[in-house]
Design an enzyme around this catalytic site. Structure first.
Site, mmCIF file in Angstrom:
data_model
loop_
_atom_site.group_PDB
_atom_site.id
_atom_site.type_symbol
_atom_site.label_atom_id
_atom_site.label_comp_id
_atom_site.label_asym_id
_atom_site.label_seq_id
_atom_site.Cartn_x
_atom_site.Cartn_y
_atom_site.Cartn_z
ATOM 1 C CG ASP A 1 -3.967 -2.690 2.537
ATOM 2 O OD1 ASP A 1 -3.350 -2.822 3.608
ATOM 3 O OD2 ASP A 1 -3.646 -1.862 1.662
ATOM 4 C CG ASP B 1 -2.675 8.137 6.937
ATOM 5 O OD1 ASP B 1 -1.614 7.542 7.172
ATOM 6 O OD2 ASP B 1 -3.792 7.685 7.250
#
Length: 238
Positions: free
Chosen positions: A8, A129
């Site tokens: 990330d 998500d």
């Protein structure tokens, strides 16, 4: 089930956040390309790269992604901040094997259809998500009124070749996860589903290996050492 280490990126660095919230950085490493190479050297067969800066609308890290692509030889799936067709096309053209569309796909499902037709459905993944059982978008800041199984079916019908299902309620907390939401999604779609969120121990990996999940993304647990990548990779062929 494929084990996918997470890389990330935020402000040019490799980070791990708690539940995706800015300011909760627990891990900060200076060179994401080196981190990616290290995971490859340890046996990772796919890397999961997310431009958190792009997702949070703080400015993208495409140069860092390009550096990763130049350095690694394993496939890279990448998401975060892909807001337009041009963004998506650029990433597919520079060597990202599979892009992950979140907000763009949910707000404009026709883009999934167009990209799948042009580049092949196997290169187009949609991020679903889930927070409090509803899908969230815009870096998890905006809640929709639909569930992951509902949107999963829509995206499959639009030509998506896979789904990344992240359980935001457990993301980055290293506290395990409930497998039931994943099972509900798996029952709703026929395309591959990759799971992410709360995978903290080898037992969690073992649990997921007993489902029909295509893969699992592991982030904080690898960086904090609660899961050893080599041990997790033992589940790839189970």
């Amino acid at each position: 089930m494929i084990i996918m280490p997470a890389v990330d990126i935020k402000n040019g660095k490799c980070v791990q956040l708690v539940q995706g919230k800015p300011g909760t950085e627990q891990i900060v490493l200076d060179n994401p390309a080196e981190v990616a190479l290290e995971w490859e050297a340890k046996g990772a067969n796919v890397l999961h790269v997310i431009d958190l800066g792009g997702a949070l609308e703080e400015g993208g890290n495409i140069q860092v992604v390009e550096e990763i692509l130049k350095n690694v030889s394993v496939p890279v799936q990448m998401g975060g901040g892909i807001r337009t067709m041009d963004d998506a096309t650029h990433l597919l053209n520079i060597g990202v094997d599979r892009i992950i569309l979140g907000t763009l796909a949910i707000k404009h499902p026709e883009t999934v259809e167009l990209l799948s037709r042009e580049f092949g459905s196997e290169r187009i993944m949609v991020a679903l998500d889930s927070k409090d059982s509803k899908v969230v978008v815009r870096g998890w800041m905006e809640k929709t009124d639909q569930t992951a199984p509902q949107l999963g079916k829509i995206m499959e019908n639009k030509g998506a070749g896979g789904i990344l299902f992240t359980n935001v309620d457990h993301e980055g907390l290293l506290g395990g996860f409930r497998v039931e939401p994943l099972l509900e999604l798996l029952e709703s779609v026929d395309i591959p589903v990759v799971y992410s969120g709360g995978v903290s121990t080898l037992e969690d990996v073992a649990t997921l290996s007993q489902t029909d999940a295509y893969g699992v993304v592991i982030g904080s647990a690898l960086y904090k050492g609660t899961i050893n990548l080599e041990d997790a990779l033992a589940y790839e062929n189970k």
